[in-house]
Design an enzyme around this catalytic site. Structure first.
Site, mmCIF file in Angstrom:
data_model
loop_
_atom_site.group_PDB
_atom_site.id
_atom_site.type_symbol
_atom_site.label_atom_id
_atom_site.label_comp_id
_atom_site.label_asym_id
_atom_site.label_seq_id
_atom_site.Cartn_x
_atom_site.Cartn_y
_atom_site.Cartn_z
ATOM 1 N N TYR A 13 49.836 38.899 38.961
ATOM 2 C CA TYR A 13 49.847 40.147 39.741
ATOM 3 C C TYR A 13 50.778 39.891 40.918
ATOM 4 O O TYR A 13 50.522 38.998 41.737
ATOM 5 C CB TYR A 13 48.427 40.452 40.189
ATOM 6 C CG TYR A 13 48.223 41.716 40.972
ATOM 7 C CD1 TYR A 13 47.265 41.750 41.986
ATOM 8 C CD2 TYR A 13 48.931 42.887 40.714
ATOM 9 C CE1 TYR A 13 47.035 42.899 42.723
ATOM 10 C CE2 TYR A 13 48.721 44.046 41.444
ATOM 11 C CZ TYR A 13 47.760 44.057 42.445
ATOM 12 O OH TYR A 13 47.521 45.192 43.181
ATOM 13 N N ASP A 104 42.520 32.254 44.115
ATOM 14 C CA ASP A 104 42.359 33.719 44.097
ATOM 15 C C ASP A 104 41.164 34.148 44.936
ATOM 16 O O ASP A 104 41.198 35.158 45.631
ATOM 17 C CB ASP A 104 42.220 34.223 42.663
ATOM 18 C CG ASP A 104 41.109 33.498 41.889
ATOM 19 O OD1 ASP A 104 40.744 32.359 42.266
ATOM 20 O OD2 ASP A 104 40.616 34.078 40.915
ATOM 21 N N THR A 176 30.259 50.779 15.269
ATOM 22 C CA THR A 176 30.543 49.440 15.802
ATOM 23 C C THR A 176 31.339 49.506 17.109
ATOM 24 O O THR A 176 31.021 48.807 18.072
ATOM 25 C CB THR A 176 31.340 48.622 14.755
ATOM 26 O OG1 THR A 176 30.593 48.619 13.538
ATOM 27 C CG2 THR A 176 31.574 47.196 15.236
HETATM 28 C C1 LIG Z 1 36.991 31.809 38.202
HETATM 29 C C2 LIG Z 1 38.452 31.891 37.878
HETATM 30 C C3 LIG Z 1 38.750 31.277 36.529
HETATM 31 C C4 LIG Z 1 38.860 33.371 37.850
HETATM 32 O O1 LIG Z 1 40.211 33.464 37.435
HETATM 33 P P1 LIG Z 1 40.829 34.879 36.961
HETATM 34 O O2 LIG Z 1 39.697 35.722 36.453
HETATM 35 O O3 LIG Z 1 41.446 35.468 38.196
HETATM 36 O O4 LIG Z 1 41.827 34.536 35.936
HETATM 37 C C5 LIG Z 1 39.291 31.184 38.990
HETATM 38 O O5 LIG Z 1 38.867 31.662 40.230
HETATM 39 C C6 LIG Z 1 39.142 29.680 38.942
HETATM 40 O O6 LIG Z 1 39.731 29.034 38.076
HETATM 41 N N1 LIG Z 1 38.372 29.108 39.909
HETATM 42 C C7 LIG Z 1 38.205 27.677 40.014
HETATM 43 C C8 LIG Z 1 36.749 27.309 39.970
HETATM 44 C C9 LIG Z 1 35.946 27.883 41.145
HETATM 45 O O7 LIG Z 1 36.480 28.739 41.859
HETATM 46 O O8 LIG Z 1 34.784 27.488 41.315
#
Ligand SMILES: CC(C)(COP(=O)(O)O)[C@@H](O)C(=O)NCCC(=O)O
Ligand SMILES: Nc1ncnc2c1ncn2[C@@H]1O[C@H](COP(=O)(O)OP(=O)(O)O)[C@@H](O)[C@H]1O
Ligand SMILES: [K+]
Length: 246
Positions: A13, A104, A176
């Site tokens: 993004y 993120d 389904t």
């Molecule tokens: C939980 C996630 C996989 C989400 O990633 P996304 O849905 O943005 O692809 C990412 O925040 C991540 O790899 N976190 C590392 C482990 C943690 O935050 O505990």
């Protein structure tokens, strides 16, 4: 121009900022074997490379982090700010191992305008609930995302197949497709409503709720709990982190 990359497991993004506002956003598919040159070919459809003055990368997909790092060095001659331990984010992480918290999640919190207790619900490849206040992450909940759940169902059953991410007219399906759509879409909706109630029991205080992420729009319209959608939250967080590291 500052380029903001939120690299998730489904999409990169991307935001273009003038340093104050997010002027344009677009999504590239996350492909771990795409080279820096291939990412640049896609990118230059949206930007004028000569105007890029800064790059920030918040990534949870290491191979893509490396590609965007090389892209930034090779095509912009810029060392990007990569969210990792040691980079100033203004976000404090209360966790057993703060280093493992996804970039993120940190960027989401860095994008908050308020220091008041806030629950961020970020619906992407995974569903993330991030409880934050005074710029500190107090706890996180992670569950399989909507598209991931559909793929997991289709990929692990003989007779089920992938379906469109669309809420069916009724909870009880008659075929389904609507059976799966109800289970995944309304299942996510009620999980979110239920989880908010459980978090309230645990934190014993009022909190704002912000929903974000690529799948937030299709889910929010069915949620009965008041919340605000902010599709730029993570990008604003990346921009705030950029300024903190100048
Ligand atoms: C939980 C996630 C996989 C989400 O990633 P996304 O849905 O943005 O692809 C990412 O925040 C991540 O790899 N976190 C590392 C482990 C943690 O935050 O505990
Ligand atoms: N109705 C939909 N059907 C299928 N995919 C969707 C739908 N709405 C949004 N998406 C996609 O969901 C993807 C996942 O959201 P995103 O937050 O980018 O995930 P991540 O951060 O995990 O990469 C986005 O690429 C978005 O385009
Ligand atoms: K994994």
């Amino acid at each position: 121009m500052i380029l903001l990359f939120d690299v998730g497991n489904t999409s990169v993004y991307t935001g273009i900022s003038d340093g104050v506002d997010i002027l344009k956003t677009f999504r590239l598919n996350t492909e771990i074997d795409k080279t820096p040159d291939e990412y640049f070919i896609l990118l230059k459809e949206f930007i004028d490379p000569s105007l890029v003055e800064g790059v920030v990368i918040g990534s949870v997909v290491p191979p893509v982090t490396r590609s965007l790092l090389k892209l930034s060095q090779k095509y912009f001659n810029i060392e990007p700010i990569i969210i990792q331990p040691g980079v100033k984010t203004g976000v404090f992480v209360k966790a057993d191992n703060p280093k493992e918290v996804g970039a993120d999640l940190i960027a989401d919190v860095a994008g908050l305008k308020s220091k008041l207790p806030t629950l961020i619900i970020d619906l992407g490849t995974a569903n993330k609930f991030i409880y934050a206040k005074e710029g500190q992450i107090h706890g996180v909940i992670i569950s399989p995302g909507v598209v991931l759940s559909i793929k997991a169902l289709a990929g692990n059953t003989a007779l089920l197949h992938e379906v469109e991410v669309k809420a069916p007219p009724k909870y009880l399906g008659n075929n389904t497709v609507t059976c799966i759509q109800s289970g995944v879409i309304y299942g996510t909706v009620v999980m979110i409503e239920g989880m908010i109630g459980r978090i309230k029991e645990e934190v014993k205080e009022d909190f704002e709720i912000i929903i974000t992420g690529g799948l937030s729009k299709v889910i929010l319209e069915h949620i009965r709990v008041p919340m605000t959608r902010d599709s730029h939250l993570v990008l604003r967080g990346l921009l705030n982190i950029y300024h903190k590291n100048q």
